[in-house]
Design a protein around this motif. Sequence first.
Motif, PDB file in Angstrom:
ATOM      1  N   GLU A 211     103.096 144.530 -39.255  1.00 26.21           N
ATOM      2  CA  GLU A 211     104.389 144.746 -39.911  1.00 26.21           C
ATOM      3  C   GLU A 211     105.282 143.522 -39.740  1.00 26.21           C
ATOM      4  OE1 GLU A 211     108.111 147.925 -39.982  1.00 26.21           O
ATOM      5  OE2 GLU A 211     106.457 148.211 -38.554  1.00 26.21           O
ATOM      6  N   ALA A 212     105.316 142.966 -38.525  1.00 23.56           N
ATOM      7  CA  ALA A 212     106.111 141.757 -38.287  1.00 23.56           C
ATOM      8  C   ALA A 212     105.613 140.605 -39.156  1.00 23.56           C
ATOM      9  CB  ALA A 212     106.054 141.371 -36.810  1.00 23.56           C
ATOM     10  N   VAL A 213     104.299 140.474 -39.292  1.00 20.58           N
ATOM     11  CA  VAL A 213     103.736 139.439 -40.170  1.00 20.58           C
ATOM     12  C   VAL A 213     104.222 139.648 -41.602  1.00 20.58           C
ATOM     13  CG1 VAL A 213     101.624 138.542 -41.213  1.00 20.58           C
ATOM     14  CG2 VAL A 213     101.695 139.001 -38.752  1.00 20.58           C
ATOM     15  N   GLY A 214     104.185 140.898 -42.058  1.00 21.11           N
ATOM     16  CA  GLY A 214     104.643 141.179 -43.414  1.00 21.11           C
ATOM     17  C   GLY A 214     106.057 140.694 -43.641  1.00 21.11           C
ATOM     18  N   TYR A 215     106.952 141.006 -42.716  1.00 23.90           N
ATOM     19  CA  TYR A 215     108.336 140.574 -42.871  1.00 23.90           C
ATOM     20  C   TYR A 215     108.456 139.052 -42.785  1.00 23.90           C
ATOM     21  CZ  TYR A 215     109.473 145.504 -42.153  1.00 23.90           C
ATOM     22  OH  TYR A 215     109.554 146.866 -42.270  1.00 23.90           O
ATOM     23  N   ALA A 216     107.664 138.429 -41.906  1.00 24.12           N
ATOM     24  CA  ALA A 216     107.704 136.969 -41.794  1.00 24.12           C
ATOM     25  C   ALA A 216     107.238 136.302 -43.084  1.00 24.12           C
ATOM     26  CB  ALA A 216     106.847 136.512 -40.610  1.00 24.12           C
ATOM     27  N   LEU A 217     106.215 136.881 -43.720  1.00 23.46           N
ATOM     28  CA  LEU A 217     105.728 136.319 -44.986  1.00 23.46           C
ATOM     29  C   LEU A 217     106.733 136.507 -46.120  1.00 23.46           C
ATOM     30  CD1 LEU A 217     101.957 137.368 -44.835  1.00 23.46           C
ATOM     31  CD2 LEU A 217     102.933 135.088 -44.450  1.00 23.46           C
ATOM     32  N   MET A 218     107.593 137.520 -45.990  1.00 24.45           N
ATOM     33  CA  MET A 218     108.668 137.669 -46.974  1.00 24.45           C
ATOM     34  C   MET A 218     109.666 136.516 -46.864  1.00 24.45           C
ATOM     35  SD  MET A 218     109.596 141.727 -46.855  1.00 24.45           S
ATOM     36  CE  MET A 218     108.313 143.001 -46.817  1.00 24.45           C
ATOM     37  N   LEU A 219     109.795 135.951 -45.670  1.00 30.75           N
ATOM     38  CA  LEU A 219     110.750 134.867 -45.456  1.00 30.75           C
ATOM     39  C   LEU A 219     110.212 133.537 -45.959  1.00 30.75           C
ATOM     40  CD1 LEU A 219     111.879 135.797 -41.814  1.00 30.75           C
ATOM     41  CD2 LEU A 219     112.876 136.530 -43.981  1.00 30.75           C
ATOM     42  N   SER A 220     108.912 133.308 -45.748  1.00 33.91           N
ATOM     43  CA  SER A 220     108.296 132.065 -46.238  1.00 33.91           C
ATOM     44  C   SER A 220     106.784 132.226 -46.243  1.00 33.91           C
ATOM     45  CB  SER A 220     108.689 130.871 -45.351  1.00 33.91           C
ATOM     46  OG  SER A 220     108.246 131.060 -44.026  1.00 33.91           O
ATOM     47  N   PRO A 221     106.111 131.689 -47.265  1.00 39.74           N
ATOM     48  CA  PRO A 221     104.654 131.810 -47.344  1.00 39.74           C
ATOM     49  C   PRO A 221     103.972 131.061 -46.198  1.00 39.74           C
ATOM     50  CG  PRO A 221     105.606 131.105 -49.446  1.00 39.74           C
ATOM     51  CD  PRO A 221     106.675 130.980 -48.418  1.00 39.74           C
ATOM     52  N   ASP A 222     102.807 131.564 -45.799  1.00 37.62           N
ATOM     53  CA  ASP A 222     102.011 130.919 -44.758  1.00 37.62           C
ATOM     54  C   ASP A 222     100.566 131.341 -44.983  1.00 37.62           C
ATOM     55  OD1 ASP A 222     100.630 130.182 -42.423  1.00 37.62           O
ATOM     56  OD2 ASP A 222     102.445 130.349 -41.193  1.00 37.62           O
ATOM     57  N   PRO A 223      99.822 130.574 -45.783  1.00 41.52           N
ATOM     58  CA  PRO A 223      98.448 130.971 -46.126  1.00 41.52           C
ATOM     59  C   PRO A 223      97.557 131.204 -44.917  1.00 41.52           C
ATOM     60  CG  PRO A 223      99.191 129.180 -47.538  1.00 41.52           C
ATOM     61  CD  PRO A 223     100.234 129.342 -46.473  1.00 41.52           C
ATOM     62  N   GLN A 224      97.721 130.387 -43.880  1.00 44.39           N
ATOM     63  CA  GLN A 224      96.868 130.546 -42.698  1.00 44.39           C
ATOM     64  C   GLN A 224      97.170 131.864 -41.987  1.00 44.39           C
ATOM     65  OE1 GLN A 224      97.123 127.332 -39.872  1.00 44.39           O
ATOM     66  NE2 GLN A 224      95.591 128.214 -38.501  1.00 44.39           N
ATOM     67  N   LEU A 225      98.448 132.174 -41.805  1.00 47.80           N
ATOM     68  CA  LEU A 225      98.828 133.431 -41.174  1.00 47.80           C
ATOM     69  C   LEU A 225      98.382 134.612 -42.031  1.00 47.80           C
ATOM     70  CD1 LEU A 225     100.310 135.069 -39.011  1.00 47.80           C
ATOM     71  CD2 LEU A 225     102.442 134.665 -40.265  1.00 47.80           C
ATOM     72  N   GLU A 226      98.511 134.484 -43.310  1.00 49.54           N
ATOM     73  CA  GLU A 226      98.095 135.559 -44.211  1.00 49.54           C
ATOM     74  C   GLU A 226      96.593 135.809 -44.106  1.00 49.54           C
ATOM     75  OE1 GLU A 226      98.450 136.579 -48.992  1.00 49.54           O
ATOM     76  OE2 GLU A 226      99.851 135.171 -48.058  1.00 49.54           O
ATOM     77  N   GLN A 227      95.806 134.740 -44.013  1.00 51.72           N
ATOM     78  CA  GLN A 227      94.358 134.905 -43.897  1.00 51.72           C
ATOM     79  C   GLN A 227      93.986 135.554 -42.572  1.00 51.72           C
ATOM     80  OE1 GLN A 227      91.870 134.335 -46.290  1.00 51.72           O
ATOM     81  NE2 GLN A 227      90.830 135.574 -44.744  1.00 51.72           N
TER      82      GLN A 227
END
Length: 653
Positions: free
Chosen positions: A84-100
């Motif tokens: 969930e924290a990752v989801g909110y962080a990705l809303m703030l700025s993209p991060d392909p590595q974190l998303e993968q």
Amino acid sequence: MKSIQHSVHTLSPKQVHINDHFWSQYQQLVKDVVIPYQYDALHDRVPDAEPSRAIRNFEIAAGRQDGEFHGFVFQDTDVAKWIEAVGYALMLSPDPQLEQMTDDVIALIAEAQGEDGYLNTYFTIKEPDQRWTNLVDCHELYTAGHMIEAGVAYYEATGKRQLLDVVCRLADYIDEQFGPEPGQMRGYDGHQEIELALVKLYRLTKEERYLKLSQFFIDERGQAPNYLEQEWEKRGRYSFYGGKPQERINLEYCQAHQPVREQKVATGHAVRAVYMYTAMADLARLTEDERLHEACRTLWRNIVDRQMYITGGIGSTRHGEAFTFDYDLPNDTIYSETCAAVGMVFFAHRMLQLEPRAEYGDMMERALYNNVIGGMSQDGKHYFYVNPLEVWPAASHHNPDREHVKPVRQKWFGCSCCPPNVARLIASLGQYVYTSDEETIYTHLFIGSESTLSVKGADVTVQQTTNYPWDGNTSFSFQMEQSLSFTLALRLPGWCQKGQLLVNGQIVDYAAMLRDGYVYIQREWSATDTVEWRLQMDVQVLYAHPELRANAGRVAIQRGPLVYCVEQADHGDQLASLAVMTEASLEAYYDSSLLGGCTVIKGQAIREQNVDAEHALYRLQPPKRVEQAFIAVPYFLWGNRGEGEMSVWLRKA
């Protein structure tokens, strides 16, 4: 009084771009340090930290590894809150590595899900034939709720459906198992959470079944015959945690002792309570249930007037991480779990959606700026589970009654619910700044940001600039296609005794505009308009209610939203010997060299010193009283300079 506002619009974190000298560094810390660190902790890669084994449990449940389940029965929730924290962080700025990285974890979770939709590594690995047999202890629905919240946040951030599909299958399975129909269980979880999660899932999917299931869990709680009590009798009165059969089941501990609309006093496990109250407020608004709303008001009043710490913390005893009774708020044996303060932010936010009263915004602010961020170190890699108001390290190390009070933050915990809870709240902070309805934009928090809100069918972009919490000045400007008549509502914090309002540089008397702690400025606005909200931020000496015995003869210091404390690092040990001279002036100044830069408060105190060369334990001669200067630092920063004493409440000279 008809106060339920069905049309209130809340924002997603992706709709609010925070650009704030204070909070931006926290959000960046969460994204760059906290989330990767917690990923390593969940994978057992942090040296000298308690192992989590949470990811390994999923690998075993998915059939990728052999082995035994490790950890608490609700260990899966640490992974869910991290996602969930990752989801909110990705809303703030993209991060392909974190998303993968996260996609890989989600794929593992999907593999661990049963064919029928059930998802819980403990019961999959260890007791597959014991599902739903101990709802009071085993947290199956609580665990499911956190996974649902993760699925919603990650889908909103990325548009990827894998985890959302997993949690919809899980929710559908639960909906088949629980309910009022023949063959269904009329049960509910001992640890509330799924109720608020189902509301989130409903808001995303518009599937009415999820809202009705949340309502069922709330409405069924505490009804007679009591399901949890019947279940307990059926298994011979044994707890999941073993030992002898119990003489009684403590239904107050999980707020199941009465139907929720009849509950008047906050009782039991503090986190469970505020998660439930959050869901109650959600349902009161969505179903226009005024009786449920009134129950929320009553429970709110009990907490903030009688059972809340000055830092916004709740839960005064380690025994059950629970509320005790009115005015029982010890400083040194306190519990005040970080998760409970996070839950108070949730509850306050939902109450604001029901009715815009400044006290709810005040509470969000108090918990955020003191207890919540105080639960994490400046490096993002150490955490408090317990948030004391007084620390004596020797007692923490040698007194078993205080061993839960840690004098320094820990790398991780066997039960690490708090670290990812802090991460998900900070990453999602944007959603707490504003709400709006057809006529009004409400400003609840003063955080530098840019947000686009809908008013009267038109988009209005609000730009907020501030140096909060170090000073109380905030300015607002607007972007819109054409001039528009609407109301801007600004919160007047409870700590502020005097404010000044300027519109386009002209001072405006706001007294007639003030209602329930909000100043309502109604006019036709244009892109050239500016608003300045200048809140006088004085140093304040606070006194506790006379019935709050722990603070008799003591005072606390506050400036703006920040509670202050004194530390051994600045004064040496024996902080209990200090007594503040409240008649002397208290000076606030910004120290850029201390703790990364903060406003400190300087004043005069009396220190009592030993004058007995023989060190008699009791004596006729009074201690020597010596005047000395003292400095107080923001409470949220304590414990970042090594182990030492700390105190919020000080004796009055």
